[in-house]
Write a protein that holds these residues in place. Structure first.
Motif, mmCIF file in Angstrom:
data_model
loop_
_atom_site.group_PDB
_atom_site.id
_atom_site.type_symbol
_atom_site.label_atom_id
_atom_site.label_comp_id
_atom_site.label_asym_id
_atom_site.label_seq_id
_atom_site.Cartn_x
_atom_site.Cartn_y
_atom_site.Cartn_z
ATOM 1 N N GLU A 1 -3.207 15.988 -21.110
ATOM 2 C CA GLU A 1 -2.190 15.937 -20.074
ATOM 3 C C GLU A 1 -0.985 17.513 -20.737
ATOM 4 O OE1 GLU A 1 0.200 12.339 -20.410
ATOM 5 O OE2 GLU A 1 -1.237 11.564 -18.742
ATOM 6 N N VAL A 2 -0.997 18.045 -19.389
ATOM 7 C CA VAL A 2 0.021 19.427 -20.123
ATOM 8 C C VAL A 2 1.295 19.311 -19.712
ATOM 9 C CG1 VAL A 2 -0.041 21.889 -19.877
ATOM 10 C CG2 VAL A 2 -2.026 20.046 -21.177
ATOM 11 N N SER A 3 2.378 19.361 -20.529
ATOM 12 C CA SER A 3 3.619 19.731 -19.905
ATOM 13 C C SER A 3 3.940 20.750 -18.890
ATOM 14 C CB SER A 3 5.173 19.290 -21.187
ATOM 15 O OG SER A 3 5.979 19.941 -20.741
ATOM 16 N N VAL A 4 4.628 20.881 -17.953
ATOM 17 C CA VAL A 4 5.106 21.537 -17.194
ATOM 18 C C VAL A 4 5.500 22.936 -17.972
ATOM 19 C CG1 VAL A 4 7.062 21.475 -15.654
ATOM 20 C CG2 VAL A 4 5.007 22.411 -14.482
ATOM 21 N N ARG A 5 6.535 22.033 -18.287
ATOM 22 C CA ARG A 5 7.729 23.019 -19.225
ATOM 23 C C ARG A 5 7.134 24.774 -19.505
ATOM 24 N NH1 ARG A 5 12.858 21.504 -17.890
ATOM 25 N NH2 ARG A 5 12.783 18.862 -17.135
ATOM 26 N N PRO A 6 6.297 24.733 -21.055
ATOM 27 C CA PRO A 6 5.865 25.144 -21.280
ATOM 28 C C PRO A 6 5.220 26.143 -20.027
ATOM 29 C CG PRO A 6 5.439 23.810 -22.969
ATOM 30 C CD PRO A 6 5.641 23.339 -21.466
ATOM 31 N N LEU A 7 4.652 25.724 -19.239
ATOM 32 C CA LEU A 7 4.078 26.898 -18.219
ATOM 33 C C LEU A 7 4.619 27.607 -17.049
ATOM 34 C CD1 LEU A 7 1.238 24.039 -17.632
ATOM 35 C CD2 LEU A 7 0.940 26.572 -19.423
ATOM 36 N N LEU A 8 6.329 27.880 -16.672
ATOM 37 C CA LEU A 8 6.645 27.587 -16.042
ATOM 38 C C LEU A 8 7.540 29.469 -15.517
ATOM 39 C CD1 LEU A 8 9.568 25.114 -15.999
ATOM 40 C CD2 LEU A 8 7.777 25.128 -14.052
ATOM 41 N N GLY A 9 6.885 30.530 -16.760
ATOM 42 C CA GLY A 9 7.655 31.221 -16.896
ATOM 43 C C GLY A 9 6.357 32.635 -16.624
ATOM 44 N N ALA A 10 5.095 31.907 -16.820
ATOM 45 C CA ALA A 10 3.642 32.586 -17.159
ATOM 46 C C ALA A 10 3.038 32.246 -15.191
ATOM 47 C CB ALA A 10 2.391 31.341 -17.425
ATOM 48 N N LEU A 11 3.339 31.296 -14.333
ATOM 49 C CA LEU A 11 2.638 30.893 -13.498
ATOM 50 C C LEU A 11 3.581 31.307 -12.518
ATOM 51 C CD1 LEU A 11 2.360 26.947 -13.185
ATOM 52 C CD2 LEU A 11 0.585 28.671 -13.968
ATOM 53 N N ASP A 12 2.296 32.682 -10.932
ATOM 54 C CA ASP A 12 3.209 33.099 -10.275
ATOM 55 C C ASP A 12 3.616 32.234 -8.822
ATOM 56 O OD1 ASP A 12 2.744 34.912 -11.685
ATOM 57 O OD2 ASP A 12 0.229 35.503 -11.003
ATOM 58 N N PHE A 13 2.947 31.149 -9.246
ATOM 59 C CA PHE A 13 3.823 30.529 -7.317
ATOM 60 C C PHE A 13 5.050 29.305 -8.284
ATOM 61 C CE2 PHE A 13 1.454 27.220 -10.193
ATOM 62 C CZ PHE A 13 2.503 26.246 -9.891
ATOM 63 N N VAL A 14 5.662 29.905 -9.066
ATOM 64 C CA VAL A 14 6.337 28.793 -9.449
ATOM 65 C C VAL A 14 7.753 30.381 -9.166
ATOM 66 C CG1 VAL A 14 8.361 27.793 -11.573
ATOM 67 C CG2 VAL A 14 6.352 27.706 -11.162
ATOM 68 N N ALA A 15 8.258 30.975 -8.242
ATOM 69 C CA ALA A 15 9.274 31.880 -8.155
ATOM 70 C C ALA A 15 10.718 31.666 -8.541
ATOM 71 C CB ALA A 15 9.495 31.957 -6.320
ATOM 72 N N ARG A 16 11.498 30.629 -9.076
ATOM 73 C CA ARG A 16 12.438 30.679 -9.417
ATOM 74 C C ARG A 16 12.143 29.866 -10.795
ATOM 75 N NH1 ARG A 16 16.734 29.415 -5.605
ATOM 76 N NH2 ARG A 16 18.370 30.030 -7.242
ATOM 77 N N PRO A 17 11.840 30.108 -11.780
ATOM 78 C CA PRO A 17 11.948 28.919 -12.744
ATOM 79 C C PRO A 17 12.809 28.829 -13.322
ATOM 80 C CG PRO A 17 10.598 31.267 -13.645
ATOM 81 C CD PRO A 17 11.362 31.385 -12.008
ATOM 82 N N ARG A 18 13.714 29.382 -13.350
ATOM 83 C CA ARG A 18 15.063 27.857 -13.503
ATOM 84 C C ARG A 18 15.443 26.868 -12.304
ATOM 85 N NH1 ARG A 18 21.565 29.929 -14.178
ATOM 86 N NH2 ARG A 18 22.511 27.265 -14.007
ATOM 87 N N HIS A 19 15.128 26.470 -11.179
ATOM 88 C CA HIS A 19 14.427 26.036 -10.100
ATOM 89 C C HIS A 19 13.494 25.732 -10.120
ATOM 90 C CE1 HIS A 19 19.370 26.524 -9.727
ATOM 91 N NE2 HIS A 19 18.658 28.159 -9.098
ATOM 92 N N TRP A 20 12.617 25.052 -10.847
ATOM 93 C CA TRP A 20 10.751 24.772 -10.533
ATOM 94 C C TRP A 20 10.717 23.421 -10.248
ATOM 95 C CZ3 TRP A 20 9.236 20.825 -12.983
ATOM 96 C CH2 TRP A 20 9.923 20.084 -13.579
#
Length: 154
Positions: free
Chosen positions: A108-127
């Motif tokens: 399992e991998v936490s989503v939080r460390p990846l948020l800034g690197a994922l293109d489909f997450v347009a607004r990391p603050r509101h991921w």
């Protein structure tokens, strides 16, 4: 050409799907699995351990679709009442549309460390809003960024 998908489900429901070699989305709706084709890849994001359980916020599974057509499965019988019904077409109804899926051995991998690197997450603050849909298509680069991490912690 393969397409890449993320589904949303609690960890216990994902574990049941993996154990039974199936994938399903959006409460087990037929339209969701009809979008899939053999060779497509699936990731699951689990916001919680169970429907009423503790927060998890992890990617929990990766697999490849291996059949041609969706079919119905009685989720109640498949899981013997174990999962939290995330996938059910209504709590306790049991009938879901599924596809055969071959899952990789992953951790399992936490989503939080990846948020800034994922293109489909347009607004990391509101991921969190990004993951509210039961199913979404993502790009290959985002898929492999997540899947490679899942495989590395197996």
């Amino acid at each position: 050409m393969a397409r890449y998908w993320i589904g949303l489900a609690e960890r216990d429901s994902v574990q049941a799907a993996v154990a039974n070699g199936v994938c399903l989305f959006s409460g087990g709706k037929a339209a969701a699995v009809r979008k899939l084709a053999p060779g497509d890849w699936v990731l699951y994001y689990s916001p919680h351990e169970t429907a009423d359980g503790a927060a998890l916020e992890c990617f929990t599974a990766v697999g490849e679709v291996i059949d041609d057509t969706p079919w119905t499965q009685n989720w109640t019988q498949l899981c013997a009442g174990g999962p939290s019904w995330t996938f059910g077409t209504g709590r306790g109804s049991g009938q879901t549309w599924v596809r055969k899926c071959a899952y990789d051995a992953v951790g399992e991998v936490s989503v939080r460390p990846l948020l800034g690197a994922l293109d489909f997450v347009a607004r990391p603050r509101h991921w969190g809003r990004t993951f509210r849909r039961g199913q979404m298509e993502i790009g290959a680069a985002d898929f492999f960024a997540i899947a490679d991490r899942l495989r590395a912690v197996a």
